[in-house]
Write a protein that holds these residues in place. Structure first.
Motif, PDB file in Angstrom:
ATOM      1  N   UNK A   1      -6.316  -6.502   5.283  1.00  0.00           N
ATOM      2  CA  UNK A   1      -7.654  -5.971   5.547  1.00  0.00           C
ATOM      3  C   UNK A   1      -8.334  -5.665   4.211  1.00  0.00           C
ATOM      4  N   UNK A   2      -9.337  -6.456   3.868  1.00  0.00           N
ATOM      5  CA  UNK A   2     -10.014  -6.306   2.581  1.00  0.00           C
ATOM      6  C   UNK A   2     -11.149  -5.280   2.612  1.00  0.00           C
ATOM      7  N   UNK A   3     -11.309  -4.570   3.712  1.00  0.00           N
ATOM      8  CA  UNK A   3     -12.315  -3.505   3.764  1.00  0.00           C
ATOM      9  C   UNK A   3     -11.700  -2.140   3.480  1.00  0.00           C
ATOM     10  N   UNK A   4     -10.407  -2.086   3.245  1.00  0.00           N
ATOM     11  CA  UNK A   4      -9.711  -0.820   3.045  1.00  0.00           C
ATOM     12  C   UNK A   4      -9.351  -0.615   1.572  1.00  0.00           C
ATOM     13  N   UNK A   5      -8.977   0.608   1.238  1.00  0.00           N
ATOM     14  CA  UNK A   5      -8.582   0.918  -0.142  1.00  0.00           C
ATOM     15  C   UNK A   5      -7.280   0.230  -0.532  1.00  0.00           C
ATOM     16  N   UNK A   6      -6.383   0.091   0.446  1.00  0.00           N
ATOM     17  CA  UNK A   6      -5.094  -0.537   0.174  1.00  0.00           C
ATOM     18  C   UNK A   6      -4.831  -1.590   1.241  1.00  0.00           C
ATOM     19  N   UNK A   7      -4.578  -2.800   0.800  1.00  0.00           N
ATOM     20  CA  UNK A   7      -4.280  -3.907   1.710  1.00  0.00           C
ATOM     21  C   UNK A   7      -2.781  -4.160   1.699  1.00  0.00           C
ATOM     22  N   UNK A   8      -2.158  -4.181   2.860  1.00  0.00           N
ATOM     23  CA  UNK A   8      -0.754  -4.551   2.985  1.00  0.00           C
ATOM     24  C   UNK A   8      -0.670  -6.065   3.116  1.00  0.00           C
ATOM     25  N   UNK A   9       0.077  -6.687   2.234  1.00  0.00           N
ATOM     26  CA  UNK A   9       0.269  -8.129   2.258  1.00  0.00           C
ATOM     27  C   UNK A   9       1.700  -8.383   2.714  1.00  0.00           C
ATOM     28  N   UNK A  10       1.827  -8.933   3.909  1.00  0.00           N
ATOM     29  CA  UNK A  10       3.127  -9.074   4.555  1.00  0.00           C
ATOM     30  C   UNK A  10       3.267 -10.480   5.147  1.00  0.00           C
ATOM     31  N   UNK A  11       4.507 -10.860   5.543  1.00  0.00           N
ATOM     32  CA  UNK A  11       4.659 -12.133   6.261  1.00  0.00           C
ATOM     33  C   UNK A  11       3.812 -12.103   7.536  1.00  0.00           C
ATOM     34  N   UNK A  12       3.224 -13.240   7.949  1.00  0.00           N
ATOM     35  CA  UNK A  12       3.452 -14.586   7.435  1.00  0.00           C
ATOM     36  C   UNK A  12       2.540 -14.989   6.286  1.00  0.00           C
TER      37      UNK A  12
END
Length: 472
Positions: free
Chosen positions: A342-353
């Protein structure tokens, strides 16, 4: 290294000041060889601002004129050796600044602060981090002289229009575009990706992830490379957060994951973390929000960064201009928030897949390209490590879940709207920044931001003149 040193009469020693500016000098080779354990460097590098105006002593203790501005000790880090291709392959070493009386690192030395936080992660938690950073920067067909003549207005953009990820626009200024890449390769600054970004004359570079100190050295030197190569081509790049009021700003998104010193693999991956950090009888699901393919360690770290975010804002957004970037509708975060991809948040979680499990990571999207990389990474790690130590629970679900609840995301805490709000939050006696970064650093840093705000309060801007001069 030794062979290179025999071929030059001087070396360049370069340190990083509180604003992230490189401060350095050439030193005769004989003097350098005799002074590898440290040499004097005027303490004014931490007593003046980005335009060499000395701070008020009421804000910054080191700026006390009665002290006479004595020397501090600059200790070269021999492992930081590089050669500068545009300066006849001149040898370069980065330095750390120490107190001559105690021999301890100065609390306001950005590189020294990061080293301390890294060591605390090892000694307290037995973990180390992998960190990467992306920088966006605008480019103009200008010189220092032309910018001064134009008073910073009506600057000529390197290329017109919006053309992100263009494969043809770099051809127009290929000597400059590839000159940056060649210089980075020569200085061992690996770029994972490098391309045009949306906006007139905007480039973006992703610096390959590494351990925190190496990554920040590379990020610090990358800005020097870009500016130096630009000068040779009649081009002025800028890393200021918001050069144009009607265009997106320049981000410094920072990616982080951690691993155990004695275990292979990424602790943000639940298959690797398993029962890491848990006591007998505890399970990985205790106090954890259900977020697919994230470990309890990731959630502890994330919770720490979320809690600390308001009090470290003046690090992530260090200038008056920084807060012009952090506004709605420009993909810039404005609240304490997180989300999966989610690029609208302060922190984006980048996870599989989206990525393999080994690359599971957090992207902290608040920092701008104007942020000091050493301080930025130190703040992220210090807050995240504190979250792990306290096994801190996340305060809310991810934004995409919150959005579906009554009221949506309206309850998210708003981040500081300007530098004054930010440094006042950091300065509070009970701020998380004080607890994890130390009073010595926070007192100095708050003083420097207070100075910046006072300079701004006295400024008369072009906007004011154009708006009021004739009609009032």
């Amino acid at each position: 290294m030794e062979e290179a040193l025999t071929q030059h009469s001087h070396v360049k020693l370069q340190g990083c000041d509180i604003d992230g500016l490189p401060r350095g000098k050439l030193v005769q080779m004989q003097k350098f060889q005799k002074s590898k354990d440290g040499m004097g460097f005027c303490n004014v590098v931490f007593a003046w601002d980005s335009h060499d105006v000395v701070y008020s002593s009421r804000d910054v203790a080191m700026a006390d004129e009665e002290s006479g501005y004595p020397d501090i000790i600059a200790i070269p880090d021999l492992s930081s050796f590089r050669q500068i291709p545009w300066e006849r392959n001149l040898p370069l070493f980065l330095v750390d600044f120490h107190d001559p009386r105690s021999s301890l690192p100065l609390p306001m030395c950005p590189r020294g602060l990061l080293k301390r936080i890294v060591q605390e992660g090892i000694s307290d938690l037995n973990v180390v981090a992998n960190v990467g950073v992306e920088y966006e920067f605008f480019n103009f067909k200008e010189t220092p002289e032309s910018i001064a003549e134009k008073n910073g207005t009506n600057l000529t953009k390197l290329t017109p229009g919006m053309f992100g990820y263009s494969v043809t626009r770099p051809v127009i200024n290929s000597d400059y575009f590839h000159g940056i890449l060649d210089a980075c390769n020569a200085m061992n600054i690996p770029l994972e990706c490098y391309h045009t970004e949306t906006g007139p004359g905007v480039y973006e570079a992703a610096i390959q992830y590494s351990d925190p100190v190496t990554l920040c050295d590379n990020a610090h030197l990358f800005k020097t490379v870009v500016k130096s190569v630009g000068l040779k081509h009649g081009i002025m790049p800028t890393f200021m957060a918001k050069p144009h009021n009607n265009l997106p700003g320049c981000s410094g998104h920072t990616h982080v994951s951690i691993r155990a010193v004695d275990l292979p693999g990424n602790l943000f991956d639940p298959a690797v973390a398993k029962f890491w950090g848990l006591r007998e009888g505890e399970t990985p699901d205790d106090g954890i929000i259900s977020i697919e393919k994230t470990s309890h360690v990731l959630q502890w770290f994330l919770a720490g960064v979320l809690e600390g975010l308001p009090s470290v804002m003046p690090i992530f957004a260090p200038t008056i201009n920084s807060y012009k970037r952090l506004v709605e509708n420009y993909w810039a975060p404005i609240t304490v928030s997180y989300g999966v991809e989610n690029r609208t948040t302060s922190i984006r979680l980048i996870t599989p897949p989206t990525c393999p499990p080994s690359a599971t990571r957090l992207e902290i999207r608040v920092p701008g390209a104007d942020a000091n990389p050493y301080l930025t990474v130190a703040a992220i790690l210090a807050c995240g490590y504190d979250g792990i130590k306290r096994k801190l629970a996340l305060p809310m679900p991810p934004a995409e879940v919150v959005q579906k609840q009554p009221g949506g995301r309206s309850g998210e805490r708003r981040l500081a709207r300007n530098l004054k709000e930010a440094y006042e939050e950091m300065a509070k006696p009970d701020s998380m920044a004080r607890r994890v970064l130390g009073n010595g650093f926070v007192d100095h840093y708050v003083g420097t931001r207070t100075h910046e705000w006072r300079v701004w309060e006295r400024a008369v801007t072009n906007w004011e003149v154009s708006r009021y001069f004739e009609v009032i």
